[in-house]
Design a protein around this motif. Sequence first.
Motif, PDB file in Angstrom:
ATOM      1  N   VAL A  25       9.125 -33.734 -14.641  1.00 46.05           N
ATOM      2  CA  VAL A  25       8.866 -35.006 -15.319  1.00 46.05           C
ATOM      3  C   VAL A  25       8.501 -34.753 -16.787  1.00 46.05           C
ATOM      4  N   ASP A  26       8.446 -35.843 -17.545  1.00 44.77           N
ATOM      5  CA  ASP A  26       8.039 -35.790 -18.941  1.00 44.77           C
ATOM      6  C   ASP A  26       6.636 -35.189 -19.063  1.00 44.77           C
ATOM      7  N   LYS A  30       2.965 -35.814 -16.748  1.00 45.40           N
ATOM      8  CA  LYS A  30       2.179 -34.768 -16.092  1.00 45.40           C
ATOM      9  C   LYS A  30       0.758 -34.741 -16.639  1.00 45.40           C
ATOM     10  N   ILE A  73       9.414 -44.651 -14.548  1.00 44.78           N
ATOM     11  CA  ILE A  73       8.222 -43.858 -14.244  1.00 44.78           C
ATOM     12  C   ILE A  73       7.571 -44.341 -12.954  1.00 44.78           C
ATOM     13  N   VAL A  76       9.524 -43.158  -9.882  1.00 41.79           N
ATOM     14  CA  VAL A  76       9.280 -41.750  -9.549  1.00 41.79           C
ATOM     15  C   VAL A  76       7.926 -41.584  -8.871  1.00 41.79           C
ATOM     16  N   LEU A  92       4.328 -32.443  -9.335  1.00 41.51           N
ATOM     17  CA  LEU A  92       4.922 -32.826 -10.609  1.00 41.51           C
ATOM     18  C   LEU A  92       4.840 -31.627 -11.552  1.00 41.51           C
ATOM     19  N   SER A  94       5.786 -30.431 -15.506  1.00 44.57           N
ATOM     20  CA  SER A  94       6.197 -30.911 -16.831  1.00 44.57           C
ATOM     21  C   SER A  94       7.439 -30.171 -17.304  1.00 44.57           C
ATOM     22  N   ASP A 110      16.427 -35.507 -13.938  1.00 46.91           N
ATOM     23  CA  ASP A 110      15.430 -36.518 -13.582  1.00 46.91           C
ATOM     24  C   ASP A 110      15.568 -36.944 -12.127  1.00 46.91           C
ATOM     25  N   LYS A 111      14.440 -37.156 -11.483  1.00 48.71           N
ATOM     26  CA  LYS A 111      14.345 -37.710 -10.120  1.00 48.71           C
ATOM     27  C   LYS A 111      14.927 -36.813  -9.023  1.00 48.71           C
TER      28      LYS A 111
END
Length: 284
Positions: A25-26, A30, A73, A76, A92, A94, A110-111
Amino acid sequence: MKKNICSKIPLFAKPYAERQFIVVVDDKLKEAENKAKQKATVTTEGKGIKWTKIVIKTLYSIVPATYLLVDAIETVLKSISKLRSKGIDVILVSRSDARNLIFSPGHPQDKVLYVGHPSNPPVYYPFSEFHRLLFEHKFSEALEMLMSLGATEVEVYRVKGWSSEFSLNLNIAISDWKPGIEAGKDKKASAKLLFKATLKSKKKPKLPKDLVWYPHELTWQKIAEGRIKYGLKDFALIIQYEDDFGINAGLKVKILKSGLDIGGKFEDHKKTAWRIVGKFGKAA
């Protein structure tokens, strides 16, 4: 990845069951999760609508709302919360920390849910390709070991499980490797021939560095010892792939229902045994 680097990354120090599943994730998301964990009102399990809302609220305190794709977001977080509530511990990670991991080309995405290699902590595979890539890695390591020990003739026979169609998709870097043969049958082992290769080797036999399957395979160790110490001329070993590590069709359904992606068409587990036989050349 070097062992001293692995020892500095907390994810790698976790038992396999606790580091098996990750979603990348971004960095800010995180960071928000880490800060939310410090609040007494949030359960440490990271489950439920309450957890999702608090993480998003914490995220707003870090970055402006205009920066966020709130729906994406929230999707997720809800997906991960659903899986955690079913006992599937998803971590999660980063994007910055993901640079210390090893993914297939084109990943991470992503995802997508990724599954860790059981014996090599930095490596993560898309859920859909876990079994194929893990078996390919074990098979490739066995070949690498045999070649480093001075193998000049190698034949691979299918005893059970994945066969020629599967073997055609394996990424084996040997120039004269002949895959997908299944042209004959080894009567002694009742196994079909899958691969065959002839190699040139006059180097001093040695073990490759950083083998991850070798420490768990007694037969491999005995072959290496026999070759290096006693000049072994012939070899035969079985590549076993029995454990599905919990990666199965039932879990696939739970992941897709949660809203996460598995990263492609799912290749299910098959109990597989391939037999590798051959000869070693004359050592230098």
